[in-house]
Scaffold this motif. Structure first.
Motif, PDB file in Angstrom:
ATOM      1  N   ASP A 175     -12.373  -4.182  -2.671  1.00 27.90           N
ATOM      2  CA  ASP A 175     -12.378  -3.025  -3.582  1.00 27.90           C
ATOM      3  C   ASP A 175     -11.348  -1.987  -3.135  1.00 27.90           C
ATOM      4  O   ASP A 175     -10.610  -1.431  -3.954  1.00 27.90           O
ATOM      5  N   ILE A 176     -11.290  -1.737  -1.842  1.00 28.38           N
ATOM      6  CA  ILE A 176     -10.355  -0.748  -1.305  1.00 28.38           C
ATOM      7  C   ILE A 176      -8.913  -1.206  -1.526  1.00 28.38           C
ATOM      8  O   ILE A 176      -8.051  -0.421  -1.929  1.00 28.38           O
ATOM      9  N   ASP A 177      -8.658  -2.497  -1.310  1.00 26.45           N
ATOM     10  CA  ASP A 177      -7.319  -3.034  -1.568  1.00 26.45           C
ATOM     11  C   ASP A 177      -6.950  -2.879  -3.038  1.00 26.45           C
ATOM     12  O   ASP A 177      -5.808  -2.563  -3.378  1.00 26.45           O
ATOM     13  N   HIS A 178      -7.924  -3.088  -3.914  1.00 22.86           N
ATOM     14  CA  HIS A 178      -7.683  -2.955  -5.349  1.00 22.86           C
ATOM     15  C   HIS A 178      -7.363  -1.496  -5.706  1.00 22.86           C
ATOM     16  O   HIS A 178      -6.440  -1.232  -6.487  1.00 22.86           O
ATOM     17  N   VAL A 179      -8.079  -0.567  -5.127  1.00 24.81           N
ATOM     18  CA  VAL A 179      -7.811   0.853  -5.373  1.00 24.81           C
ATOM     19  C   VAL A 179      -6.418   1.215  -4.844  1.00 24.81           C
ATOM     20  O   VAL A 179      -5.654   1.919  -5.515  1.00 24.81           O
ATOM     21  N   LYS A 180      -6.065   0.721  -3.653  1.00 28.37           N
ATOM     22  CA  LYS A 180      -4.738   0.985  -3.100  1.00 28.37           C
ATOM     23  C   LYS A 180      -3.650   0.446  -4.031  1.00 28.37           C
ATOM     24  O   LYS A 180      -2.623   1.098  -4.231  1.00 28.37           O
ATOM     25  N   LEU A 181      -3.888  -0.727  -4.594  1.00 30.24           N
ATOM     26  CA  LEU A 181      -2.935  -1.303  -5.534  1.00 30.24           C
ATOM     27  C   LEU A 181      -2.779  -0.412  -6.752  1.00 30.24           C
ATOM     28  O   LEU A 181      -1.661  -0.124  -7.198  1.00 30.24           O
ATOM     29  N   LEU A 182      -3.898   0.050  -7.302  1.00 32.58           N
ATOM     30  CA  LEU A 182      -3.851   0.929  -8.477  1.00 32.58           C
ATOM     31  C   LEU A 182      -3.101   2.221  -8.168  1.00 32.58           C
ATOM     32  O   LEU A 182      -2.252   2.658  -8.955  1.00 32.58           O
ATOM     33  N   VAL A 183      -3.400   2.825  -7.028  1.00 30.51           N
ATOM     34  CA  VAL A 183      -2.727   4.067  -6.646  1.00 30.51           C
ATOM     35  C   VAL A 183      -1.233   3.815  -6.474  1.00 30.51           C
ATOM     36  O   VAL A 183      -0.395   4.603  -6.926  1.00 30.51           O
ATOM     37  N   ASN A 184      -0.879   2.708  -5.853  1.00 29.86           N
ATOM     38  CA  ASN A 184       0.529   2.370  -5.664  1.00 29.86           C
ATOM     39  C   ASN A 184       1.235   2.189  -7.007  1.00 29.86           C
ATOM     40  O   ASN A 184       2.316   2.739  -7.225  1.00 29.86           O
ATOM     41  N   LEU A 185       0.621   1.432  -7.898  1.00 32.60           N
ATOM     42  CA  LEU A 185       1.245   1.184  -9.196  1.00 32.60           C
ATOM     43  C   LEU A 185       1.412   2.471  -9.998  1.00 32.60           C
ATOM     44  O   LEU A 185       2.479   2.728 -10.565  1.00 32.60           O
ATOM     45  N   ILE A 186       0.371   3.282 -10.039  1.00 30.93           N
ATOM     46  CA  ILE A 186       0.378   4.458 -10.915  1.00 30.93           C
ATOM     47  C   ILE A 186       1.087   5.639 -10.257  1.00 30.93           C
ATOM     48  O   ILE A 186       1.976   6.249 -10.859  1.00 30.93           O
ATOM     49  N   ASP A 187       0.723   5.976  -9.043  1.00 34.95           N
ATOM     50  CA  ASP A 187       1.280   7.168  -8.410  1.00 34.95           C
ATOM     51  C   ASP A 187       2.660   6.934  -7.784  1.00 34.95           C
ATOM     52  O   ASP A 187       3.540   7.772  -7.890  1.00 34.95           O
ATOM     53  N   THR A 188       2.846   5.794  -7.135  1.00 36.02           N
ATOM     54  CA  THR A 188       4.094   5.552  -6.422  1.00 36.02           C
ATOM     55  C   THR A 188       5.165   4.949  -7.327  1.00 36.02           C
ATOM     56  O   THR A 188       6.300   5.407  -7.344  1.00 36.02           O
ATOM     57  N   GLN A 189       4.782   3.908  -8.058  1.00 33.88           N
ATOM     58  CA  GLN A 189       5.771   3.206  -8.873  1.00 33.88           C
ATOM     59  C   GLN A 189       5.897   3.772 -10.286  1.00 33.88           C
ATOM     60  O   GLN A 189       6.772   3.356 -11.033  1.00 33.88           O
ATOM     61  N   GLY A 190       5.023   4.677 -10.668  1.00 34.91           N
ATOM     62  CA  GLY A 190       5.148   5.356 -11.952  1.00 34.91           C
ATOM     63  C   GLY A 190       4.641   4.590 -13.165  1.00 34.91           C
ATOM     64  O   GLY A 190       5.002   4.919 -14.291  1.00 34.91           O
ATOM     65  N   TYR A 191       3.814   3.581 -12.955  1.00 34.02           N
ATOM     66  CA  TYR A 191       3.228   2.854 -14.080  1.00 34.02           C
ATOM     67  C   TYR A 191       2.255   3.766 -14.823  1.00 34.02           C
ATOM     68  O   TYR A 191       1.605   4.622 -14.219  1.00 34.02           O
TER      69      TYR A 191
END
Length: 107
Positions: free
Chosen positions: A30-46
């Motif tokens: 679950d934590i890895d999934h949240v990190k992925l979401l944060v990376n996609l949305i906040d870091t990569q701008g998705y």
């Protein structure tokens, strides 16, 4: 800020288990999934829709795979370098241990 209920509604794959008191219990997945979401949305701008699509099509793995490939190539180069050094060392050791090398030169 990160609001669980919104993210859990937007991403059905994010469903942490709950204990008897109703508190969320996140697993490492679950934590890895949240990190992925944060990376996609906040870091990569998705956008949220873009992140959903990326997760479905696994587009997000392309940059990660490129990083892994680069790391493996660097590791390979380092191992080849070590091998050459060991081969050179073994060649000089084998010359020294050859008994013919210790015979006096004939005049």
């Amino acid at each position: 800020m990160f609001q669980n209920y919104v993210w859990e509604e937007q991403f059905p794959s994010l469903k942490p288990k709950r204990d008897r008191a109703g508190d969320r219990k996140y697993t490492s997945a679950d934590i890895d999934h949240v990190k992925l979401l944060v990376n996609l949305i906040d870091t990569q701008g998705y956008t949220i829709e873009g992140a959903k699509r990326a997760i479905r099509t696994k587009e997000y793995k392309k940059p990660q795979n490129a990083e892994v490939i680069k790391t493996l190539e660097d590791l390979k180069d380092f191992l080849v370098f070590l091998r050459k050094g060991l081969d050179n060392e073994n060649e000089s050791d084998s010359e020294e241990s050859n008994p013919d090398n210790f015979l006096p030169e004939e005049e």
